[in-house]
Write an enzyme that holds these catalytic residues in place. Sequence first.
Site, PDB file in Angstrom:
ATOM      1  N   LYS A   1      -8.896 -48.989 -29.843  1.00  9.56           N
ATOM      2  CA  LYS A   1     -10.008 -49.820 -29.396  1.00  9.56           C
ATOM      3  C   LYS A   1     -10.496 -50.657 -30.564  1.00  9.56           C
ATOM      4  CE  LYS A   1     -13.688 -46.334 -29.969  1.00  9.56           C
ATOM      5  NZ  LYS A   1     -14.735 -45.575 -29.249  1.00  9.56           N
TER       6      LYS A   1
ATOM      7  N   LYS B   1      -8.651 -45.645 -20.665  1.00  9.21           N
ATOM      8  CA  LYS B   1     -10.058 -45.249 -20.660  1.00  9.21           C
ATOM      9  C   LYS B   1     -10.904 -46.338 -20.007  1.00  9.21           C
ATOM     10  CE  LYS B   1     -11.722 -43.487 -24.429  1.00  9.21           C
ATOM     11  NZ  LYS B   1     -12.031 -43.431 -25.882  1.00  9.21           N
TER      12      LYS B   1
END
Length: 508
Positions: free
Chosen positions: A38, A97
């Site tokens: 991320k 996610k």
Amino acid sequence: MVEREGPFAAGPGLLVSARDAAEALVALAGGADVIDLKEPHEGALGAVAPAVLAEAVAAVAGRRLVSATTGDLPADAIDAIVSRARATAAAGVDYVKIGLFPGPVLPLIAALGEALAAPSSFSSTWREGDGARLEVAASHPPLEGEGRRAAPGWCDAPSPTAPPSARLVAVLFADAGYDPALFASLAAAGFAGVVIDTADKKAGRLLDHLDRPALAVAIAHARRAGLFLGLAGSLRRADIAALAPLGPDLIGFRGPPAAPPTARRVSPPRRWRRLRPISRRPAPGRPERMPSGAMGPPRPVVVKVGGSLVRAGRYGGALGVLADSPHPVVLVPGGGAFADAVRAAQAIDGFDDGLAHRLAVRAMGMVAEILVAASPDRLSLAASADEIAAVLAAGRVPVWMPEPMVIGAPDIAESWSITSDSLAVWLAGRIGARAVLLLKSVDAGAATIAAADAVAAGLVDEALPAFAAASDLPIRLIGPADAASLPIALAGGAAGTRLSPAGRAASE
């Protein structure tokens, strides 16, 4: 020191966030179980650019599980989230996610569930313990730039050329209306797990928003829903000691600070390498599924529920915590009003202590039936060590019927000096339990109390000091003031009053 066995004996898995291939390799070298890609500059769950994601997945080369975020997209941007999930999965990650930011999340969860089952886009397979798989079609529409942030390259990301698969993970935010009631909906939609994180990194860390008892309850809810659960949110190395005993499947950390790519490829920073010995999980190869462990059945905690609590109707809340605990529990009932009736009858009729003892043991069985009747979907009666093991193996909570094991046992004197307190410790030794908790209707008023002092205060029976010394098990008294910390005690933490078997009470 708490002895840990079973799924969490080696500590939770270690999830480490990385921004690119270089940091992913550092995480790999440092022993991460899951490498989470991320971009923190793009938000709490900022997505890395497609090219960066592909490069990182290629660098890891299947040696660890890889997850990736889909970005800080609002809950009502359903089409964008589904499209982003497809593109993320197409890069070859193991987990996608999805951040459930404040808003109408149930339609989003339902849409992802429908997409999982739709043969034209997603299809799902379910294997016990393996979670849901997100199988991406050979082509998909590109992301149209919706949402609050879009990492460079996402709007014109190329369609995948093969149908890769990934499992969905929901991210809930402790500082933004976290709701454990969503767990059932997520499981029904085919999600594999949940990560509890923080959305605003400047507004505090995870433990600033949810304390350990609340997190223990969340882990229990996840277990019941069949989801794995990870904890993250500006965590520090010192937090592992506080969080690991609760039994999460993963504990997440931000990866190493910025450094020249060459240096980051060669050696993880010293501060970061130290996380591995704390978590005590050996650095694995690529596991087939999220590391929740399969190391044999964990040892249970024996919990004595005082009969006075049943008589006062105060057992309901405790029963819920015990039944939902991620740690195996065996309940030992007190005799309650039935045992009091035996005492009263003995005073009137004058029968001996041997008969009184046997009747009091049967009284415990009566209370056991009351407890099971209060929660028949989660509790089951068990009258032997084998039956206790079978109930635990079925994922339920055994409530001990003591008469078959106790009556006639050579090491159990037929006397009022032995009550359900001592019998709980005795049973713990017979079934290989790891600890004993005695739930009481009054507080001990100290962090530690010597067994002899507990007898003098009327907190435990006269025989308990000898049973405690012989068992060498950790024993704690949990009174009304400690009720909120019951999940911590079940996890092996310092809650309630520790009972010191002999001599003066030692400090924690």
